[in-house]
Design a protein around this motif. Structure first.
Motif, PDB file in Angstrom:
ATOM      1  N   GLY A   1       3.356  11.034  -2.094  1.00 25.87           N
ATOM      2  CA  GLY A   1       2.826  10.244  -0.990  1.00 25.87           C
ATOM      3  C   GLY A   1       3.089   8.758  -1.072  1.00 25.87           C
ATOM      4  O   GLY A   1       2.489   7.979  -0.319  1.00 25.87           O
ATOM      5  N   ARG A   2       3.969   8.342  -1.985  1.00 28.00           N
ATOM      6  CA  ARG A   2       4.300   6.916  -2.117  1.00 28.00           C
ATOM      7  C   ARG A   2       5.811   6.754  -2.254  1.00 28.00           C
ATOM      8  O   ARG A   2       6.528   7.680  -2.643  1.00 28.00           O
ATOM      9  CB  ARG A   2       3.617   6.298  -3.342  1.00 28.00           C
ATOM     10  N   ILE A   3       6.289   5.549  -1.947  1.00 24.88           N
ATOM     11  CA  ILE A   3       7.698   5.220  -2.121  1.00 24.88           C
ATOM     12  C   ILE A   3       7.915   4.811  -3.578  1.00 24.88           C
ATOM     13  O   ILE A   3       7.263   3.889  -4.071  1.00 24.88           O
ATOM     14  CB  ILE A   3       8.114   4.086  -1.176  1.00 24.88           C
TER      15      ILE A   3
ATOM     16  N   ALA B   1       0.813  -1.215   0.000  1.00 24.46           N
ATOM     17  CA  ALA B   1       0.000   0.000   0.000  1.00 24.46           C
ATOM     18  C   ALA B   1       0.849   1.269   0.000  1.00 24.46           C
ATOM     19  O   ALA B   1       0.358   2.349  -0.353  1.00 24.46           O
ATOM     20  CB  ALA B   1      -0.925   0.004   1.217  1.00 24.46           C
ATOM     21  N   LEU B   2       2.123   1.141   0.369  1.00 26.64           N
ATOM     22  CA  LEU B   2       3.002   2.309   0.444  1.00 26.64           C
ATOM     23  C   LEU B   2       3.804   2.520  -0.828  1.00 26.64           C
ATOM     24  O   LEU B   2       4.422   3.580  -1.010  1.00 26.64           O
ATOM     25  CB  LEU B   2       3.969   2.163   1.624  1.00 26.64           C
ATOM     26  N   LEU B   3       3.838   1.519  -1.708  1.00 25.13           N
ATOM     27  CA  LEU B   3       4.684   1.582  -2.896  1.00 25.13           C
ATOM     28  C   LEU B   3       3.938   2.152  -4.090  1.00 25.13           C
ATOM     29  O   LEU B   3       2.786   1.797  -4.345  1.00 25.13           O
ATOM     30  CB  LEU B   3       5.197   0.180  -3.251  1.00 25.13           C
ATOM     31  N   HIS B   4       4.613   3.017  -4.830  1.00 21.79           N
ATOM     32  CA  HIS B   4       4.061   3.510  -6.087  1.00 21.79           C
ATOM     33  C   HIS B   4       3.980   2.349  -7.072  1.00 21.79           C
ATOM     34  O   HIS B   4       4.761   1.394  -7.005  1.00 21.79           O
ATOM     35  CB  HIS B   4       4.970   4.611  -6.646  1.00 21.79           C
ATOM     36  N   GLU B   5       3.047   2.424  -8.005  1.00 16.02           N
ATOM     37  CA  GLU B   5       2.876   1.323  -8.974  1.00 16.02           C
ATOM     38  C   GLU B   5       4.122   1.114  -9.830  1.00 16.02           C
ATOM     39  O   GLU B   5       4.342   0.019 -10.343  1.00 16.02           O
ATOM     40  CB  GLU B   5       1.675   1.596  -9.875  1.00 16.02           C
TER      41      GLU B   5
END
Length: 328
Positions: free
Chosen positions: A302-304, A227-231
């Protein structure tokens, strides 16, 4: 003034430039250790030849001239440094294999404190941080050495074209031409991965993201981590040339080949103008936790977006001033 006092004053004057010179040499060389060697060589040369320094330029300009020559000599004897994604295509999880390459291949991380001088100017500080981030550093390594020097001096350090020309022993027209070519090369490489945006200090959203990351990683909760990772997130693990793209392959790797990292502990560090962590994984033989990686995270929207694990702990942990063991 006594000879001893003069010696101490010269040592102090030279030492005041160490951090900014290390930042310059790091940008030129892509190696934290080679940068420190280059700066030490620069200061030794300056010390030995100070009696011939006639003051036609500032001490700072003179030191940069020496450092540039040292770096150009070192670059002439070595190849370009890179990230795994600069050398190979992404590896599907089903074919993931850990194949190491020599240390001299890789772009290296660096602690912020060693390359980012203290400054009261927020804009200047932001430029300095952005210019040591991994994506920008990787782009710099694609430039010929003199173009690299021109870009750093003009765009990062804000030297005038005339000052840069004097330092490099060339003309203003040649400097402007080199800068234009360097900008064009960097523009070709620009993309979303190069747009990581991290505040200093971290803003509230980024702080919460990192807190969630620590909880997910230490709990080895792959659903929470996804949920924290960018696609389009990527994971690298120098000295291995493997790199993975996308949350499914990243968390799939962590749950299989990376499973021994379950139960790890993370200690915050600052590297390359970005947030990071020293990772210690459980030591089944001695108990407690053994050093495993210095992680450098890239964040955007907002993402890693980047999850870079530097695994040569015998080199990185002492460089970052980290203990080589954590007790349970």
């Amino acid at each position: 003034m006594t000879e001893g006092t003069a010696t101490m004053e010269l040592e102090s004057a030279l030492e005041r430039h160490r951090v900014e010179l290390t930042g310059y040499c790091y940008r030129m060389l892509g190696s934290s250790f080679e940068a420190e060697d280059a700066v030490q060589d620069t200061l030794v040369r300056a010390w030995r030849s100070h009696s011939t320094f006639e003051g036609r330029s500032s001490l700072r300009s003179w030191l940069y001239r020496i450092a540039t020559n040292v770096c150009l000599d070192m670059l002439a004897a070595s190849g370009r440094r890179a990230r795994p994604m600069d050398l190979t295509e992404a590896t599907p999880l089903a074919r993931a294999a850990l194949s190491p390459r020599p240390d001299s291949v890789w772009l290296e991380p660096v602690p912020d404190a060693r390359v980012l001088p203290a400054t009261a100017d927020p804009a200047e500080a932001a430029v300095a941080r952005e210019s040591v981030r991994l994506a920008f550093m990787a782009a710099l390594q694609q430039l010929p050495p003199k173009q690299r020097a021109v870009l750093i001096l003009r765009e990062v350090l804000a030297w005038r074209a005339s000052e840069t020309a004097e330092l490099l022993g060339t003309t203003v027209a040649a400097v402007n031409s080199a800068l234009q070519r360097a900008r064009a090369t960097l523009a070709e490489r620009a993309g979303r991965a190069d747009e990581a945006s991290v505040s200093d200090p971290l803003d509230e959203e980024q702080s919460r993201l990192l807190e969630r990351y620590v909880t997910a990683f230490e709990g080895y909760d792959m659903e929470a981590l996804t949920a924290l990772l960018h696609e389009d997130a990527v994971m690298t693990m120098p000295p291995f040339d493997l790199w993975l793209a996308g949350p499914a392959d990243i968390t799939g790797f962590m749950a299989t080949l990376g499973a021994p990292c379950a139960g790890s502990r993370l200690i915050p560090v600052r590297a390359n103008g970005l947030p990071g962590f020293a990772q210690y994984k459980p030591d089944p033989e001695r108990g407690g936790f053994a050093p495993w990686a210095v992680q450098v995270l890239e964040i955007s929207a907002g993402r890693i977006t980047g999850f870079h694990c530097f695994l040569d702990t015998a080199r990185w942990f002492p460089l970052f001033g980290l203990p080589l063991r954590l007790e349970a």
